[in-house]
Enzyme design. Structure first.
Site, PDB file in Angstrom:
ATOM      1  N   LYS A 134      -2.366   3.572   4.316  1.00 40.56           N
ATOM      2  CA  LYS A 134      -0.915   3.581   4.058  1.00 40.56           C
ATOM      3  C   LYS A 134      -0.578   2.307   3.311  1.00 40.56           C
ATOM      4  CE  LYS A 134       2.745   6.084   4.969  1.00 40.56           C
ATOM      5  NZ  LYS A 134       2.842   7.541   5.203  1.00 40.56           N
ATOM      6  N   ASP A 174       6.195   8.484   0.275  1.00 39.45           N
ATOM      7  CA  ASP A 174       6.714   8.413   1.656  1.00 39.45           C
ATOM      8  C   ASP A 174       8.184   8.003   1.480  1.00 39.45           C
ATOM      9  OD1 ASP A 174       5.633   8.409   4.639  1.00 39.45           O
ATOM     10  OD2 ASP A 174       6.999   6.720   4.524  1.00 39.45           O
TER      11      ASP A 174
END
Ligand code: NDP
Ligand code: 2IT
Length: 453
Positions: A134, A174
Site C-alpha cells: 500500500k 484508493d
C-alpha cells in the site's frame, strides 16, 4: 473450549500484541488491524501447530520494506510545496506487491501499514497470485486544480518509479486516487521506464485499463452480501440499505444494490449524510456520480436538489435498514452505531471500506450473529479485477464487460466459500475468522516452503 484453553490463547495474543506494540510504537491503526487478525490466526495456529512455528505471524506483520520520500511540487500561485509519501511493500510471498495509493491529509505510516497488512490477507483470498502493499501521501487533492494534481502525481512518480514494476509492485487507486491520478502517474511512469507495461491498474480504457475495474469494489461487495444472504435462504431484493460514502466504492455499491432490487436510502461524505426515503434510484445516482466525479461537489447538494434531509457531520447508522454498507473510511462505524443498527433489526453488514468497523462494533455484530462480511473478503473485488487487468495487460488483450463481470462474480463466490470453510462455528458462520484464516494459510504455506528468507 475449556476456560483454561481460552485463557492460554488470550495470553498468547496479549504476548504477541505486546511485542508488536513495542516494535511499532504509536501506530494505532496498525495495532488495531493486526490484533483483529491475530484473534483468529493465533487460535488457529494452536490447533494446527505446523503454522505456529518459524515465527510466521511475527514475520508476516513486519513489512518487507518501506520507502519514504519527499514530493516537491509547484502550486498554482508559483509556490513550492512539499508532501511526504510512502510505499509499504508488505509481503510478496505469493506474487508481486499489489495495492492502492491513498491521497488524504490523514495518511500516516500507521494508516498505510494497516492497509498494507490487510491487503496481504485480502489479496491471498482473491485466488490470484498477488502479494500485498500500500502507499500514499498526506497530499490533499480537495480544492486543488487538475494541473496541481498533475504536477503532484508526476513528481511523486519520479521517485516511486524506481521501486515498482509489473513483476515487482503494482500500485492502483484508493481514497483520493481515481482514474485522473492513475493516468497522470502512469503517463510519467511510462516515460521514465520507456516501456509500456501494466505497472499500474485502474488505468483508462484507452491505455490498458480493464472494463468493470471502476465498478468492481462496490459490485463485489454486493455480490458478497448476496452470497451471505443465500446461506440463510434470503436475497437482496426488497431490502432497504444504508450506504456511507459517495466515492468510487459507495457509488457502485448503490448501483448494484439498486439493480438487484434493493432500495438505498443514504449516501455521505465527510460533511454529513443525506437520507432519501424514496431511494437513490438510477436517475438520482447518475446525478450523484456527476456531482462527485466530475464537479467534485459536496453531498449536501443532493439534499438541495432532491428535497430530502441532510444531516451535517453525522453518519447514517441510525437510519433503519436491513443491510448496511460502510464504504467511506476506517473506524466510521463504532460500538454505539452497531448498537443502533442492531436495534433497528439489521440482518447484514458488508465492509466496502477498509476497517470501517471498530473493535467494539465488530464484536457486537459477531455476538448478535448477523451476517457480517469483513473488509478483506467483502471489498476484495476491486483488487481482484486489478489482478485481471494485470492478466489482460500481460496477454495484450482486453476481455469484454461480461467476461470480467463473470470472473468477478465467480471470485466473490470463491472468497465466500473459502470463508465458510474456515469460519464454521456451532450453528453459524464467523466470516471474520474465516477470512483471516483462509487468507493466512496460503501465505503461511508459501513462507514455510521458502524457509528463512
Ligand atoms: P474515494 O476517494 O472515491 O471516496 C471516499 C469517500 O469516503 C468520499 O465520500 C469521502 O468523502 C469519504 N471519506 C474519506 N475519508 C473520510 C473521512 N476521514 N471521514 C469521512 N468521510 C471520508 O475512495 P474509495 O471509494 O475508493 O474508497 C473508500 C473506501 O473503500 C476506503 O476505505 C478504501 O480503502 C476502500 N477500498 C477502495 C477500493 C477501490 O477499489 N477504490 C478497493 C477496496 C477498498 P469526502 O469526499 O468528503 O472526503
Ligand atoms: O484496498 C484495496 O483493495 C484497493 N484500494 C484496491 C487495490 C488495487 O490494487 O486494486
Amino acid at each position: 473450549m475449556t476456560n483454561q484453553a481460552s485463557a492460554e490463547i488470550q495470553a498468547d495474543i496479549d504476548h504477541f500484541m505486546h511485542g508488536l506494540r513495542r516494535r511499532n510504537p504509536g501506530e494505532r491503526e496498525f495495532h488495531q488491524a493486526v490484533e483483529e487478525s491475530a484473534q483468529s490466526i493465533i487460535p488457529f495456529c494452536r490447533e494446527n501447530p505446523e503454522y505456529g512455528k518459524d515465527q510466521i505471524l511475527e514475520r508476516m506483520t513486519e513489512p518487507d520494506r518501506i520507502v519514504i520520500f519527499r514530493v516537491t511540487w509547484e502550486d498554482r500561485h508559483g509556490n513550492f510545496r512539499a508532501n511526504r509519501a510512502w510505499r509499504v511493500q508488505f509481503n510478496n510471498s505469493i506474487g508481486p506487491y499489489k495495492g492502492g495509493m491513498r491521497f488524504h491529509p490523514s495518511v500516516t505510516l500507521s494508516v498505510l501499514k494497516f492497509l498494507g497488512f490487510e491487503q496481504v490477507l485480502k489479496n491471498s483470498l482473491t485466488t490470484l497470485p498477488m502479494g500485498g502493499g500500500k502507499g500514499g501521501s498526506n497530499f490533499n487533492p480537495k480544492g486543488k486544480t487538475d494541473r496541481e494534481v498533475m504536477r503532484f502525481c508526476h513528481s511523486l512518480m519520479v521517485e516511486l518509479s524506481r521501486h515498482i514494476g509489473e513483476d515487482t509492485d503494482v500500485p492502483a487507486g484508493d481514497i483520493g486516487v481515481g482514474e485522473r491520478e492513475i493516468s497522470y502517474m502512469f503517463g510519467m511512469y511510462k516515460r521514465l521506464a520507456n516501456r509500456f507495461t501494466g505497472t499500474l491498474t485502474g488505468k483508462g480504457l484507452a491505455f490498458g485499463g480493464s472494463l468493470v475495474r471502476t465498478e468492481a469494489t462496490g459490485y463485489g461487495s454486493v455480490y458478497f452480501m448476496r452470497e451471505m444472504l443465500a446461506t440463510r435462504g434470503d436475497g437482496i431484493k426488497g431490502k432497504t440499505a444504508v450506504v456511507s460514502g459517495s466515492g468510487n466504492v459507495a457509488l457502485h455499491t448503490i448501483e448494484k444494490l439498486t439493480q438487484l432490487g434493493a432500495k438505498v436510502v443514504t449516501a455521505s461524505d465527510s460533511g454529513g449524510f443525506v437520507h432519501d426515503p424514496d431511494g437513490i434510484g438510477p436517475e438520482k445516482l447518475e446525478w450523484l456520480k456527476e456531482l462527485k466525479t466530475v464537479r467534485r461537489g459536496r453531498i449536501r447538494e443532493y439534499a438541495e436538489k432532491f428535497g430530502c434531509d441532510f444531516y451535517e457531520r453525522e453518519r447514517p447508522w441510525n437510519v433503519p435498514c436491513d443491510l448496511a454498507f460502510p464504504s467511506a473510511t476506517q473506524n466510521e462505524l463504532r460500538g454505539t452505531d452497531a448498537k443502533a443498527l442492531l436495534g433497528n433489526g439489521v440482518v447484514g453488514v458488508c465492509e466496502g471500506a477498509n476497517m470501517p468497523t471498530d473493535h467494539d462494533g465488530m464484536q457486537q455484530f459477531l455476538d448478535a450473529r448477523i451476517l457480517f462480511g469483513p473488509a478483506k473478503a467483502a471489498n476484495a473485488g476491486g483488487v481482484a479485477v486489478s489482478g485481471l487487468e494485470q492478466s489482460q495487460n500481460a496477454l495484450r488483450i482486453s476481455w469484454s464487460r461480461e467476461q470480467v463481470n463473470q470472473h468477478l462474480e465467480h471470485i466473490m463466490k470463491s472468497i465466500h466459500d473459502n470463508c465458510v470453510q474456515h469460519g464454521q462455528e456451532e450453528g453459524w458462520i464467523n466470516y471474520v475468522r474465516g477470512a483471516n484464516v483462509a487468507g493466512f494459510v496460503k501465505i503461511a504455506d508459501a513462507m514455510l516452503a521458502y524457509g528463512a528468507v
